[in-house]
Enzyme design. Sequence first.
Site, PDB file in Angstrom:
ATOM      1  N   HIS A 127       0.817  -1.221   0.000  1.00 30.03           N
ATOM      2  CA  HIS A 127       0.000   0.000   0.000  1.00 30.03           C
ATOM      3  C   HIS A 127       0.847   1.266   0.000  1.00 30.03           C
ATOM      4  O   HIS A 127       0.337   2.350  -0.261  1.00 30.03           O
ATOM      5  CB  HIS A 127      -0.937  -0.004   1.220  1.00 30.03           C
ATOM      6  CG  HIS A 127      -2.035  -1.012   1.096  1.00 30.03           C
ATOM      7  ND1 HIS A 127      -3.311  -0.684   0.717  1.00 30.03           N
ATOM      8  CD2 HIS A 127      -2.033  -2.357   1.258  1.00 30.03           C
ATOM      9  CE1 HIS A 127      -4.056  -1.782   0.673  1.00 30.03           C
ATOM     10  NE2 HIS A 127      -3.301  -2.811   0.999  1.00 30.03           N
ATOM     11  N   ASP A 145       3.602   9.419  -0.885  1.00 27.42           N
ATOM     12  CA  ASP A 145       2.407   8.683  -0.469  1.00 27.42           C
ATOM     13  C   ASP A 145       2.145   7.560  -1.470  1.00 27.42           C
ATOM     14  O   ASP A 145       2.280   7.775  -2.680  1.00 27.42           O
ATOM     15  CB  ASP A 145       1.204   9.648  -0.465  1.00 27.42           C
ATOM     16  CG  ASP A 145       0.196   9.333   0.630  1.00 27.42           C
ATOM     17  OD1 ASP A 145       0.126   8.173   1.044  1.00 27.42           O
ATOM     18  OD2 ASP A 145      -0.518  10.264   1.055  1.00 27.42           O
TER      19      ASP A 145
END
Length: 465
Positions: free
Chosen positions: A157, A365
């Site tokens: 992720h 991110d």
Amino acid sequence: MGRLIVISNRVSPPSDVGGGTQGGLAMALAAALREHSGVWFGWSGRTTETYTGQVGVQRAGGVTVATMDLEEQDIDEYYNGYANKTLWPLFHHRVDLTAYERSFGEGYARVNARFAETVLPLIEDGDFVWIHDYHLIPLAQELRKRGVKNRIGFFLHIPWPTRHLMTTLPRHDRLVEALFDYDLVGFQTNDSLEAFEDYVVHEAGGEVGPDHRLTAFGRTADFGAFPIGMDVTEFTAALEGETAGRELQRVQASLLGRQMIIGVDRLDYSKGLEERFLAYEQFLIDNPDMQEKVFLLQIATPSREDVEAYQEIRGRLDGESGRINGAFATVDWVPIRYVNRGYRRDQLAGFYRAAKLGLVTPLRDGMNLVAKEYVAAQDPDDPGVLILSRFAGAAEQMAEALIVNPFSREDVSEAILKGLSMPLPERRRRWESLMAGLRATDVSAWRDSFVSALMKGGPARLVAR
Ligand code: ADQ
């Protein structure tokens, strides 16, 4: 068709699956599990004095949730240690915050072995196993050691770091080698996939075959970019509910004709909050006529509070927001409303909708679902503008946002001005295009593309736009 076994560090308790505070990911995984009559396994969130290996099993909404407890030392070394003091900062390019402690690596190996041992009796022939995130990279290796022959997939992720940073990690080759025990490995972006391939070729002497089939360490596995999406349908329904409407009205009543900019983040140094405050201050300095006409609502939910770097960033943000408010506030205006608590998804939906600008400026991110949620919450007739960091994985898909360099105050300040003064036709054009992208690559598309690639056994299908 075999069952799906999902394994992640934490699981959502059955009572919460589908509940109002759940993230889109938990809901999507719960739906995938129902479809494939599966099991979701992970740490219960509880600690015991000594590890027992006992599994607690509950069924809720068609999903079997199985959990185990861990020891205090496991949490220190594996969760707070290797996962959140070593891999998280390193993969977010914060070598300055990365702890390279031997005991953390040992704890990480021990807990991955415990996960394998404990979940082993739950895996049956023909089941497909899908493991999630940086906490559990060596889990397939541990399962293979125990004789598991099933197809196993892994999804990361967070971003994969560049080769030179990866090599600062002691025994980095072992971590990478462990990924070759999977049949399929998914990254969020092409950028991460390329960084991984760069490592495999230049550091491990491996080869890149067609469709990102990689060979190294004497093994071959499929790799791909599977950008995670949000649950647009669920979010739209939340937006139309009573709570979202009430929150929207509550915020609107407090605007007093001012324009609101919104930021929503877990309180984490990777989210660029300090830089965001400074860029917003720059905007106030550059545009004195905008003072008192605009304010920033920053919601930052505390997370990982046992880790010192998180205590420090929280202290710095308190200081910066206080300083900026002290310098610019007037008797009836504060430039930053800074809130340290979490909200339900339907409340957030209302807040997003009330904001003219969504300010999403992480320094690095994996994807960033807040960027997507902000877009999904907008009024089609009068949509707000998304300002998005080029270093969020979402920037690969969301080119119609105002893409900024979060390290540059000037860049962000100019984008704020441009966003606040953007004419309606341009706002609508950008929003329609972003929204079409969100629908086409929503969380079900992400889940289906990964699971079907895992089940097919063929090369990973690339779903990046
Ligand atoms: P996170 O780092 O947690 O996730 P993000 O993708 O932004 O980051 O997801 C956060 C989720 O939590 C969003 O659904 C958001 O609405 C919610 N949230 C954030 N702040 C909140 C608050 N104050 N109150 C309530 N809810 C809040 C990791 C990676 C990301 C990747 C996701 C999914 O770091 O890059 O996008 O996993 O793969």
